[in-house]
Scaffold this active site. Structure first.
Site, short mmCIF file in Angstrom:
data_model
loop_
_atom_site.label_atom_id
_atom_site.label_comp_id
_atom_site.label_asym_id
_atom_site.label_seq_id
_atom_site.Cartn_x
_atom_site.Cartn_y
_atom_site.Cartn_z
N SER A 196 0.84 -1.18 0.00
CA SER A 196 0.00 0.00 0.00
C SER A 196 0.88 1.23 0.00
O SER A 196 2.08 1.15 0.20
CB SER A 196 -0.91 0.02 1.24
OG SER A 196 -0.11 0.25 2.37
N LYS A 197 0.24 2.36 -0.23
CA LYS A 197 0.98 3.62 -0.31
C LYS A 197 1.82 3.85 0.94
O LYS A 197 2.94 4.33 0.87
CB LYS A 197 -0.01 4.78 -0.45
CG LYS A 197 0.06 5.41 -1.82
CD LYS A 197 -0.81 6.62 -1.91
CE LYS A 197 -1.35 6.68 -3.32
NZ LYS A 197 -2.64 7.22 -3.45
N ARG A 198 1.25 3.50 2.08
CA ARG A 198 1.97 3.72 3.32
C ARG A 198 3.25 2.90 3.40
O ARG A 198 4.14 3.19 4.16
CB ARG A 198 1.07 3.41 4.52
CG ARG A 198 0.25 4.62 4.96
CD ARG A 198 -0.59 4.29 6.15
NE ARG A 198 -1.54 3.23 5.85
CZ ARG A 198 -1.70 2.14 6.58
NH1 ARG A 198 -0.99 1.96 7.65
NH2 ARG A 198 -2.61 1.25 6.24
N ARG A 199 3.30 1.83 2.60
CA ARG A 199 4.47 0.95 2.66
C ARG A 199 5.40 1.16 1.47
O ARG A 199 6.08 0.26 1.04
CB ARG A 199 4.02 -0.50 2.72
CG ARG A 199 3.23 -0.77 3.96
CD ARG A 199 2.88 -2.22 4.11
NE ARG A 199 2.47 -2.47 5.46
CZ ARG A 199 1.26 -2.21 5.91
NH1 ARG A 199 0.35 -1.69 5.12
NH2 ARG A 199 0.93 -2.46 7.16
#
Ligand code: GLU
Length: 475
Positions: free
Chosen positions: A254-257
């Site tokens: 995901s974007k956070r990762r």
């Protein structure tokens, strides 16, 4: 059922953000499968989420697909331009008793779900607006309330089960009692995903659907809709649901990762063939082959050997795969890519022949064109050697050798090419009594601003004579 002769696949991204790596992977599988069979690949933009779809995202998606080189044979087809077609199919289903208008308000549905929860039941639509049919022969519907705009729901079969042989996961069965009467048309006249996708896949003659496995639970609705819309004898596509891609921490990518968009990797200096090679292996294998061309993948990709379990995103492996493709790439092409990278830093690299020579020399040490640009930049900007490097390498002991070299390089009789520069180095070593591991790092620091480079004669040959002399001036 006979197999269709022409394979037609599609990718159907929603323009609510960038082209995600997971979508790029299913696009690759769809494209490669079509190419493998000499079929067609369709690009469809699923823009029915009007509030979240943007033109900017459409452009990003098209640009990403073009950069990856996954050329479509038809499209882009925009769902919002096909509303009349969806409405016609909705009317057809209503006329056949296979869809119906539902006037339940959001408040009524909330109350319904509340009551179901209180009874410990699943929260499924209770079919209150579904007309009488064989399973409910005597049912009487209330009068439609005035002023309420209805949705249209699909009259899903109430019993039995939906089974399909998934290309990735094998046979899957989901019972109809698990699913309810899906909304197919919203009050604003925009169709929902599960309905539009079926109308489109049918109209576009799609034979194979590769997509993420988050759509497995949608597939029973879609299969029931295929039968309802297509009638007896309709030929369904084969479905292949690919597992999610996990981040390196084991959670869904995901974007956070980290970066999840194709364009982020383009900007970070990856080559499209490197990305595709890496993406291909995240969910598919061909023996032990890790490094391959797109042509090889097309010749191998027959829909078998698709992985059932999720793959983990591995930046180090991506870099390794990309480094391989970087080495294979022509120096001229790399020069063009490096020029773009440098331009984005405000560095003008005008000399195409020089850039190609530099790319040839440095590419073996690089994983990305950003790293390659890091090397090439010194040819086009003033170099300021770091103080620590100067102190470590440009010592008093080495200076006589540097001066001897400078004198030889200043002599116009020294040819400015690799053999000429090698001879000059050799002579400077002989004259000063120094060894190559003493002199070469000092020259590198002064000229290149770093103590480690490919062979010193080859590197010096990239610079003009006056720039090298200026760098050696004050020793
Ligand atoms: N628009 C859907 C998505 O982006 C497409 C799913 C499908 O391929 O059917 O997830």
């Amino acid at each position: 059922m006979t197999e269709r002769s022409t394979v037609r696949t599609r990718i159907a991204p929603s323009p609510t953000g960038f082209l995600h790596l997971g979508t790029a992977r299913t696009a690759l599988y769809s494209w490669a499968y079509a190419r493998h069979h000499g079929g067609q690949f369709v690009l469809r933009i699923e823009d029915t989420d009007v509030a979240r779809s943007t033109q900017e995202s459409v452009e990003q998606i098209l640009e990403s697909m073009q950069w990856l080189g996954l050329a479509h044979d038809e499209g882009p087809i925009y769902q919002m331009q096909r509303l009349a077609r969806y409405h016609a199919v909705v009317e057809q289903l209503i006329a056949l008793g296979l869809a119906y208008r539902c006037y339940a308000t959001p408040e009524e549905l909330d109350a319904m779900r509340e009551a179901q929860r209180a009874r410990g039941e699943k929260t499924l639509y209770d079919r209150r607006w579904r007309p009488a049919d064989a399973s409910h022969p005597g049912k009487r519907l209330p009068e439609p309330p005035a002023g309420v705009q209805p949705v249209v729901r699909f009259a899903n079969p109430v019993d039995g089960a939906v089974t399909w042989d998934d290309l990735v996961k094998g046979p899957i069965t989901i019972r109809n009692e698990e699913i309810d009467d899906l909304i197919i048309l919203r009050t604003d006249g925009v169709p929902t995903y599960n309905f539009a996708v079926v109308v489109d896949d049918m109209d576009m003659g799609i034979t194979h659907v590769f997509r993420g496995d988050e759509h497995i639970n949608n597939t029973p609705w879609q299969i029931n809709l295929w039968h309802a819309i297509g009638g007896a004898g309709v030929q369904l596509p084969r479905f292949g649901h690919c597992p999610v891609i996990l981040g390196d921490d084991g959670a869904k990518l995901s974007k956070r990762r980290g970066a999840v968009s194709v364009t982020a990797y383009k900007d970070a200096g990856y080559l499209p063939e490197g990305m595709l090679n890496y993406l291909a292996r995240l969910g598919w294998s061909h023996g032990d082959d890790e490094l391959f061309t797109l042509e090889q993948m097309v010749s191998w990709f027959d829909g078998s050997h698709l992985a059932r379990s999720p793959a983990q995103w591995d930046p180090a492996k991506l870099a390794w795969v990309n480094a391989h493709h970087l080495k294979q790439a022509s120096d001229e092409r790399l020069a063009g890519l490096v020029r773009e990278q440098l331009a984005s830093r405000g560095v003008v690299a005008g000399d195409a022949a020089l850039l190609s020579r530099a790319a040839a020399l440095f590419k073996d040490r690089c994983s990305t064109t950003v790293e390659l640009a890091d090397w090439c930049e010194m040819l086009f900007v003033p170099v300021t050697p770091p103080e620590a490097e100067l102190a470590a390498h440009v010592t008093d002991a080495v200076k006589p050798g540097l001066r001897a070299l400078r004198d030889r390089l200043a002599d116009e009789a020294t040819p400015w090419d690799k053999p000429g520069l090698a001879a000059a180095m050799k002579a400077a070593l002989a004259e000063s009594g120094l060894k190559m591991p003493q002199l070469a790092p000092a020259v590198r620091v002064l000229v290149c601003g770093r103590s480690q480079t490919p062979s010193i004669d080859a590197v010096l040959a990239l610079f003009p004579r006056d720039k090298v002399l200026a760098a050696l001036q004050h020793v």
